[in-house]
Design an enzyme around this catalytic site. Structure first.
Site, PDB file in Angstrom:
ATOM      1  N   HIS A 381       3.446   1.900   2.227  1.00 55.58           N
ATOM      2  CA  HIS A 381       2.559   1.196   0.735  1.00 55.58           C
ATOM      3  C   HIS A 381       0.694   1.166   0.820  1.00 55.58           C
ATOM      4  O   HIS A 381       0.411   1.184   0.091  1.00 55.58           O
ATOM      5  CB  HIS A 381       3.082   0.032   0.469  1.00 55.58           C
ATOM      6  N   HIS A 406      -5.864  -4.873   3.915  1.00 56.58           N
ATOM      7  CA  HIS A 406      -5.320  -3.015   3.624  1.00 56.58           C
ATOM      8  C   HIS A 406      -6.413  -2.395   2.750  1.00 56.58           C
ATOM      9  O   HIS A 406      -7.418  -3.090   1.464  1.00 56.58           O
ATOM     10  CB  HIS A 406      -4.067  -3.452   3.105  1.00 56.58           C
ATOM     11  N   HIS A 425      -8.572  -5.091   0.686  1.00 55.46           N
ATOM     12  CA  HIS A 425      -8.121  -6.388  -0.026  1.00 55.46           C
ATOM     13  C   HIS A 425      -8.072  -7.164   0.960  1.00 55.46           C
ATOM     14  O   HIS A 425      -6.992  -6.591   2.414  1.00 55.46           O
ATOM     15  CB  HIS A 425      -6.861  -6.744  -0.707  1.00 55.46           C
ATOM     16  N   THR A 492      -0.917  -8.349  -6.136  1.00 56.70           N
ATOM     17  CA  THR A 492      -0.223  -6.900  -6.719  1.00 56.70           C
ATOM     18  C   THR A 492       0.416  -5.974  -6.710  1.00 56.70           C
ATOM     19  O   THR A 492       0.487  -4.971  -6.520  1.00 56.70           O
ATOM     20  CB  THR A 492      -1.716  -5.934  -6.939  1.00 56.70           C
ATOM     21  N   THR A 493       1.556  -6.525  -5.611  1.00 61.74           N
ATOM     22  CA  THR A 493       2.457  -6.041  -5.328  1.00 61.74           C
ATOM     23  C   THR A 493       3.494  -7.136  -5.103  1.00 61.74           C
ATOM     24  O   THR A 493       3.756  -7.943  -5.490  1.00 61.74           O
ATOM     25  CB  THR A 493       2.619  -5.174  -3.401  1.00 61.74           C
TER      26      THR A 493
END
Length: 542
Positions: A381, A406, A425, A492-493
């Site tokens: 991801h 990440h 982030h 956000t995931t």
């Protein structure tokens, strides 16, 4: 010498998990599994043991935390009911070491009753309370074995001696009337008369001597003096008479005469009485065993019917992995897994378009980042970098540890509608498990040395990681200006967990076009769309 022994024990404890492990589960829930390695338990100081334990996170929590397993080497004080942590090791899903940290100042933690810590402490220390029943039963059986030969031998001897002495008392009559068979009926009469007082005698005169045996054997055994007297009597006919029978064979003929006498004795009645409970107890578990398998086929049939009726929704969604495009895209994250429903129903989701905030004097964020080794992972991801301990960030009276950072392309956050080429982030976590994310916006410009170090050590394939022998300092990712925006949002995931403190730095940093293109080749688009602000309060430094 004491420190040398402790050092040796710790060295062995560190080496043991690599050789073998016997992980015993202490507790398990939806988010984690806590286990202890029984093979690693070693004696340290007197009353103290060391052992490895571990917390295995679920796949969802592992993505948030940046590691799948954390192992801890703990020192347990079995006398004072406390423990302290000596060392921690963080591992990924493939059990590769992400980082190790040795605790410089050990903090003693008291073991609270009915807690997970108590479960670990009991597994390591094995307190006597947990083995009372087994130890008492074993001690009782050993005591019974020791006392039975001593008790039976004197009793048998005394019974036989009493019979012999009584026979001897009658022997003047027996020897004198030995030639006549009328002596035979005379011997049984005193034998029966003396048998009754023999049973009463242990209750009066022999009670003080046998008091310990009654305590160890239990209440039921206090009624057993007649039984040992019955046991020797049946073989005693040939055995007791045998020394007298050897010189004279006619005495053997007299042996069968006492044989029928124990038969009419009703001592066999108590032996028959305990038998019925055994016969009655036997059928009770039988129906339970028979009933157990009966509902299983029905349950299996129901499960099979349910699976036939639900493949179009649940099963199809389980087979779909979340992504940023297609059937697993952000619009369907909440439908792919019931645990991710917050992605659809949450009211404080991230990212957002930061606008209409209030300008206030925000306290500056105190970053305390240090050079550290790292492990870089291409998790399918994004590119994620896990760092070692000692990197902290403090804000609003809380201190957070930097766990990992990440990248996303393009930036997930927008400032008054404006997007950026990328965003970094930096994910932090405090001791209470609360999350704080610092977002650093990225735009095109000159080459960035830290990012170039990361790209130089990229894994060759997805879901692979690499730990190079170089260090980085996350402080190099921060802009010069300390101003920022802050609001409460979410991950956000998936699972899109909320109650995450967000701080978005106002000033972007720069990466070269080549560096941005390298990440774009791996992930052309890995950004979640902007979510509704829902009248959330947004504060910005002025």
């Amino acid at each position: 010498m004491k420190h040398r022994i402790l050092f040796t024990v710790m060295a062995l404890a560190v080496a043991l998990p690599a050789a073998a492990a016997d992980w015993a589960m202490i507790v398990k829930d939806k988010t984690r599994r806590i286990e202890i390695d029984r093979d690693s338990v070693l004696q340290s100081d007197p009353g103290t043991k060391v052992a490895w334990g571990r917390i295995v996170l679920s796949a969802q929590d592992a993505d948030e935390a940046g590691y799948a397993t954390v192992k801890a080497l703990n020192r347990y004080d079995c006398k004072r009911r406390n423990f302290s942590t000596i060392k921690r090791v963080y591992l990924d899903a493939a059990n590769h070491v992400i980082r190790e940290e040795r605790v410089t100042e050990e903090r003693v933690i008291e073991v609270n009753p009915r807690s997970v810590d108590e479960g670990l402490w009991r597994e390591v220390c094995k307190p006597p309370a947990a083995m009372d029943v087994a130890s008492l039963a074993e001690a009782a059986s050993k005591a019974a074995q020791k006392t039975r030969p001593e008790k039976n031998a004197p009793e048998a001897a005394s019974v036989r001696h009493a019979d012999q002495t009584r026979a001897a008392d009658q022997q003047p009559t027996k020897t004198q009337v030995a030639d006549s068979h009328a002596a035979a009926p005379q011997t049984p009469a005193p034998a029966v008369e003396h048998a009754a007082p023999a049973a009463k005698a242990p209750q009066t005169t022999a009670l003080p001597a046998d008091q310990v045996e009654v305590q160890t054997l239990g209440k039921g055994q206090s009624l057993l003096p007649p039984i040992p007297s019955f046991g020797p009597k049946t073989p005693a006919a040939p055995v007791a008479e045998s020394p007298e029978a050897k010189p004279a064979m006619p005495e053997v003929v007299a042996a069968p005469t006492p044989a029928p006498k124990p038969a009419p004795v009703v001592v066999a009645a108590p032996v028959v009485k305990p038998a019925p409970p055994v016969m009655r107890a036997a059928p009770k578990p039988a129906p339970r065993v028979v009933r157990a398998p009966r509902p299983k086929p029905a349950a299996i049939k129901v499960a099979m019917l349910e699976e036939k009726h639900e493949p179009s929704t649940v099963d199809v969604h389980k087979s779909i992995h979340w992504d940023y495009e297609g059937v697993g895209g952000p619009a369907r994250w909440g439908q792919l897994n019931p645990a991710w429903k917050t992605c659809d129903t949450g009211k404080r989701q991230s990212p957002i378009d930061i606008r209409d905030g209030i300008r206030v004097d925000l306290e500056p964020i105190k970053f305390d980042y240090v050079p550290t080794y790292f492990r870089i992972l291409n998790n399918g991801h994004t590119v994620q970098v896990s760092v070692g301990p000692g990197n902290t960030m403090s804000v609003m009276g809380r201190t957070f540890d930097l766990v990992q950072f990440h990248f996303h392309r393009p930036s997930e956050e927008r400032i008054n509608g404006r997007g950026f080429d990328m965003v970094a982030h930096l994910v932090h976590k405090d001791l209470d498990g609360r999350l704080a994310v610092v977002a650093v916006l990225i735009e095109r410009g000159e080459s960035h040395p830290l990012v170039q170090t990361l790209w130089n050590n990229l894994p060759l394939e997805k879901h692979h990681d690499y730990a190079p022998a170089v260090s980085v300092n996350a402080a190099e990712l921060l802009p010069q200006a300390p101003e920022y925006y802050t609001y409460m949002g979410s991950l956000t995931t998936p699972p899109c967990s909320e109650d995450v403190l967000w701080m978005v730095m106002k000033e972007p940093i720069k990466l070269s076009s080549e560096q941005i293109a390298i990440f774009q080749r791996l992930y052309p688009m890995n950004a979640r769309p902007v979510q509704a602000a829902n009248d959330r309060l947004i504060k910005g430094s002025r």
